[in-house]
Structure formats: C-alpha cells, structure tokens
Design an enzyme around this catalytic site. Structure first.
Site, mmCIF file in Angstrom:
data_model
loop_
_atom_site.group_PDB
_atom_site.id
_atom_site.type_symbol
_atom_site.label_atom_id
_atom_site.label_comp_id
_atom_site.label_asym_id
_atom_site.label_seq_id
_atom_site.Cartn_x
_atom_site.Cartn_y
_atom_site.Cartn_z
ATOM 1 N N THR A 91 -25.877 1.692 11.333
ATOM 2 C CA THR A 91 -27.116 1.627 10.229
ATOM 3 C C THR A 91 -27.698 2.406 9.838
ATOM 4 O O THR A 91 -28.106 3.642 11.242
ATOM 5 C CB THR A 91 -28.063 0.406 11.002
ATOM 6 N N TYR A 92 -28.416 3.074 9.220
ATOM 7 C CA TYR A 92 -29.153 4.083 8.223
ATOM 8 C C TYR A 92 -31.105 2.816 8.332
ATOM 9 O O TYR A 92 -31.533 4.279 7.427
ATOM 10 C CB TYR A 92 -28.714 5.090 7.412
ATOM 11 N N ASN A 93 -31.240 2.009 8.279
ATOM 12 C CA ASN A 93 -31.967 1.497 7.706
ATOM 13 C C ASN A 93 -33.053 1.338 6.721
ATOM 14 O O ASN A 93 -34.182 1.894 6.433
ATOM 15 C CB ASN A 93 -33.599 1.515 8.855
ATOM 16 N N THR A 94 -31.837 1.489 5.370
ATOM 17 C CA THR A 94 -31.926 1.375 4.329
ATOM 18 C C THR A 94 -31.039 0.367 3.426
ATOM 19 O O THR A 94 -29.861 0.139 4.446
ATOM 20 C CB THR A 94 -31.333 2.621 3.462
ATOM 21 N N GLU B 161 -23.416 3.480 0.692
ATOM 22 C CA GLU B 161 -22.935 1.800 1.771
ATOM 23 C C GLU B 161 -22.383 0.760 0.837
ATOM 24 O O GLU B 161 -22.075 0.004 1.712
ATOM 25 C CB GLU B 161 -24.939 1.317 1.146
ATOM 26 N N THR C 179 -31.013 -4.326 9.044
ATOM 27 C CA THR C 179 -30.150 -4.396 8.434
ATOM 28 C C THR C 179 -29.777 -5.413 9.448
ATOM 29 O O THR C 179 -28.045 -5.877 8.459
ATOM 30 C CB THR C 179 -29.267 -3.983 7.584
ATOM 31 N N CYS D 15 0.822 -1.199 0.158
ATOM 32 C CA CYS D 15 -0.092 -0.386 -0.378
ATOM 33 C C CYS D 15 0.749 0.931 -0.017
ATOM 34 O O CYS D 15 1.057 2.089 1.025
ATOM 35 C CB CYS D 15 -0.701 0.116 1.255
#
Length: 530
Positions: free
Chosen positions: A424-427, A501, A436, A168
């Site tokens: 989480t953003y519940n999407t 995401e 999720t 890297c």
C-alpha cells in the site's frame, strides 16, 4: 478544413514537391517531440506511484499510432527524403528510456536481464511496484533456473502447458524459446502427444488447476505418483504444481494488463492483435495508450465528475463499514449466510462480451481437451463443499508442505503473497493518507470466494459494498477466463484511479488466484500422504 491543435497531418507527404514534403516532415517531427516530452520517462516514476496526477490529454494522444506509421514510411515510402527523415525522427524517440531509471529500478532491470537475457514487458509493467517485482523475479528465477527436482527443459515445457490453457501466446512463445535454449526436444513442441508420457499425464491436473481446482482429489494425486515408470516423485510434483499455478496466474496478469509481445517477438512488430485485449499497458508505463484509446474509452482522456464521485463514494463506504465494525459484529451464522450468498451471486457475474472462443491451433496443441474451461462450481445442481481456511490454510499447512519437499520455495512464495496482500502507498486516486486495507482484503477474499474458499472471520457483506458490478466483472474475467479480458473492461472500473493502482489490483488478482489453486492442490497432496 481547420487544423486542430496538436493534430498530425500526413497529406503533405503525398506531394511531389520536395519542399512541401520537407515542411510536412518538420511538422510531424515537432508533433512527435511534443508528445514524447509529455510522457514521463521511467526516471520520473517514483517507486511509490506511476505519476503525481491524472494523465494529460496530450500524453494519451496516439503516439503509438504515429510511431508505427513513421516506421512504415521509413521502409516503404518511394520518396528517399521521407524514408530518411522518418527514420531520423524514430531514432530521436526513446520510447521506454531504459537506462534513466533510479538505482533500485536499475538493479531490478539488471537482475531481470541477467536472468532472462531480456527485459520483458511483464517486468516493465510490474516495475510500477518495485518491492513486489523484486520478490517476483527472485521466485521465478528460483523456479526456472536454480537447483530443483525437475530438469530445466521440463520446467519451461510445464510453463508452456500452463500458459496454453489460457491461450496466452505471449507466455507460450517466450517459453518455447527458453525450452529450446536449454536443450529441449523441438519435437515436443509439435503437440503434447509428442512429449514424454510423464508430462502428458500432468495434463489432467493442469486443466483442473486452471479451470476447476475444487475438483482435485487425492485420487488424482495418486494417479500421478503411482504410474510405474512414468510416475512423479512428491518433490517433482510439488515443483510442477507451483510452476502450473505460477503460469496460470501470470497469464491472468498478462491479459489483465493487456501485455503485448516485445518488438523482436512474433506479434510485437505488426498490427496483428497478439491477444483479445488489443492494447499494451507497457505503453501506459510511458503515460499513453494505444491506437484504440479514442473509441474504446467510455470517458475519454479528461476525468469526469462522475468518476471523481465514484472515488468519494467508495471512500465514504469504507468509512461507514469501519464504523459499523466498531459498533457491532455479525454472528457466525450470519457471516456464513453472507458467504454463501456472495458465492452464489458470484456465479451470475459475467460480461456481456462473454462468449466461447476456440483456441488457436498453435497454442492448443500444447494441451488436451480444448473444450474444458471454467465452470461455476454450483451450477447445474453440482455442489462442492465450502473450503474453510480454518481447516487448511497456506500459513499453517501449505507453506510447510512446500518448504519440506521443495526447500526455500515455500519461503519465497510466502514472501510474495504477503507483499502483494500488504502492499500500500496509502493513496486512492487523488487522495493521500488513506487506509486501503479494507479494500484490499475485499478484493482478495472475493477472489477466494469465487473458488469456494471461506474465511470464518470475514464479513462477506462488505464485498457488495466495496466492489461494484463492473469491477466484479473485471476481477472474475481476469481470474477465471483471462483470455476474454478486454480493454473496455479495464477502462470501466475505477476510472479515476492511476494506472499503477490498476496494476496493483492485478497483483492482488495474480497472488490470490495462485494461492487458491495451491490450496486445493496441496490439500489433495496432504490427504494422499496421510
């Protein structure tokens, strides 16, 4: 030839007629303005999502390539009017638009700049998830700059050693500069053999942690702690182990997100690929891809019906698995069998692009045994016993050991692990109000499964239901051989999901990998101490 809408035409700049060149430059300037306007600035990115919908085609239409060509014209065109106008167009474009972020992001950017003296591309990508970034910066600052067992130049040199194991160059170069800034000896940078013997002795642990952590034993720990004048104290070793695992996993994030050097760094202002990925997700934070977008993306810029169906199918599987959980629970014997099956199958997950590559000399000089790399632990008849979390876990064992020998770091790491795991953003893609947790747990546990780590209370049969082959290839590559990650791998999984995401996925990969490495190292240290 009919001109396509939005296409940038350069041929007018070759005219010897000044009016023709002026018209062409006006056209190019308008095209750049249109494209830059379609890209949301940082201020438009809510803390919970990168954007409110799929990327529009115009935002992915090669703005990077146009700006790079304008930069070249501003320096090397023989016509003064072209040079001046190209420079004026570039001056009007704010690519990153730092300074227009919301209050929370401004604080994070200011903290990062005050700590590092720069706003690096890792920060600009992680800011998709401000809660995690805050924890990450706090932890990294403590490891590198606050009071601790190791001197400052040792810390940066260990970062160089760790990042170099995965070739890297981005992280290596950052820490070379930091190492020199805190008074490190430039001779050490000529190769590991020029560093103190104490650091050379760390090389064996570095390579095993990076590639085969399941091989670490208490004997390896004993060799480091009992080497007379070059020995490590327990506190120093804990500090070194945390740094090694931090930079191994950060190398995974760097390659997994295709992060390129900043414009003022080597490789950041030329077309020479800084990594095998050859793309930079820092562009994605602004809503567009790099120049290889058109030929590298299998689906193009318009969401396909197939990729939309993938999201629906994944949500349906999650629903069915939850219903099965509620109806019946597998026996412990069956759960153990499913783990062994998944562990065995993970050995055969590999990319068609997987091939051996020799590390560049400027990176490989920072570590020994360049041929040593990741090997599946059950290949060639070699068997390593399953690591049962119920016998040695981060929560019950590792956390307290780190906190005892390196105060406060255990707490910082624990907070970072929990934020990444529970974030989480519940999407899911275009869907909202989605639980999720099942998917996040499958990703985390699959990574630990690849390292032989088993949770007795988890049904590993769920992994095959939730993670398709292209996703598994991406996960295994980013976690085990990140230097082999390609943009095609990134594009091939979760094609309808937001880039934020996919960055979230990488945060899970980073923290699950780091915790797996730590578990093996800390267990060996515990066995040495008892």
């Amino acid at each position: 030839m009919e001109e396509r809408e939005g296409e940038v035409r350069w041929d007018g700049l070759c005219s010897r007629d000044a009016a023709t060149r002026a018209a062409a430059l006006d056209h190019i300037g308008q095209a750049v303005l249109r494209r830059s306007e379609t890209i949301s600035p940082v201020a438009a990115v809510p803390p919970t999502r990168a954007a409110d919908g799929p990327l529009v085609p115009a935002a992915r239409d090669g703005l990077n390539e146009v700006l790079a060509r304008l930069l070249m014209l501003s320096k090397r065109c023989p016509f003064p009017d072209v040079r001046e106008k190209s420079e004026a167009i570039l001056s009007g474009v704010q690519t990153i638009q730092v300074g227009k972020e919301d209050a929370m992001m401004h604080t994070l950017f200011a903290d990062s700049f005050a700590t590092l003296g720069r706003l690096d591309n890792v920060t600009l990508v992680m800011v998709f998830h401000p809660q995690y970034l805050e924890s990450f910066l706090k932890t990294q600052h403590y490891l590198l700059q606050m009071d601790g067992p190791l001197p400052l130049h040792y810390r940066h040199y260990i970062g160089i050693m760790a990042a170099a194991r995965h070739q890297c160059s981005y992280l290596v170069n950052l820490h070379v500069n930091d190492f020199l800034h805190v008074g490190g000896d430039p001779k050490w940078l000529n190769g590991l053999e020029n560093a103190p013997q104490k650091l050379q002795n760390l090389g064996e642990l570095n390579k095993m942690l990076a590639h085969r952590p399941w091989l670490i034993t208490k004997e390896h720990i004993e060799q480091l702690l009992k080497t007379e004048e070059n020995s490590w104290s327990l506190a120093e070793l804990i500090h070194a182990v945390v740094l090694l695992t931090h930079y191994h996993s950060l190398a995974s994030f760097t390659f997994g997100c295709g992060i390129s050097p900043e414009i003022d760094c080597e490789g950041g202002h030329t077309f020479r690929p800084p990594s095998v990925s050859n793309y930079c997700i820092c562009d994605i934070t602004n809503g567009y891809h790099g120049v290889d977008d058109i030929h590298a993306s299998p689906t193009g810029s318009i969401p396909s019906t197939e990729s939309v169906c993938e999201v629906e199918a994944l949500m349906e599987k999650m629903k069915q698995l939850q219903e099965c959980r509620d109806e019946e629970e597998a026996s412990q014997e069956e759960m153990a069998t499913r783990f062994e099956r998944e562990k065995r199958e993970s050995m055969f997950v590999c990319s068609s692009e997987d091939e051996e590559s020799a590390p560049a000399r400027d990176v490989s000089r920072h570590f020994e045994d360049t041929s040593y790399g990741y090997k599946d632990f059950s290949r060639h008849g070699m068997h390593v016993p399953t690591f049962r979390v119920q016998d040695y876990s981060w929560e019950d064992h590792g956390y307290s050991l780190v906190n005892r020998l390196y105060p406060d770091v255990g707490q910082l790491l624990d907070e970072k692990f929990h934020i990444a795991y529970n974030l989480t953003y519940n999407t899911m893609a275009m869907h909202k109000d989605v639980d999720t947790s099942m998917l996040r747990r499958a990703i985390w546990n699959y990574i630990h499964c690849m390292f032989g780590i088993r949770y007795d209370d988890y049904d590993y049969g769920e992994i095959n239901q939730l993670l398709d082959r292209s996703f598994k290839v991406y996960i295994k590559t980013v976690v085990c051989t990140p230097e082999k990650t390609t943009k095609r791998m990134y594009d091939s999984f979760w094609r309808q999901f937001e880039h934020s995401e996919k960055v979230h996925v990488n945060l899970l990969l980073v923290e699950a990998r780091m915790q797996a490495e730590l578990l093996y190292a800390l267990r060996a240290i515990t066995r040495y101490m008892t």
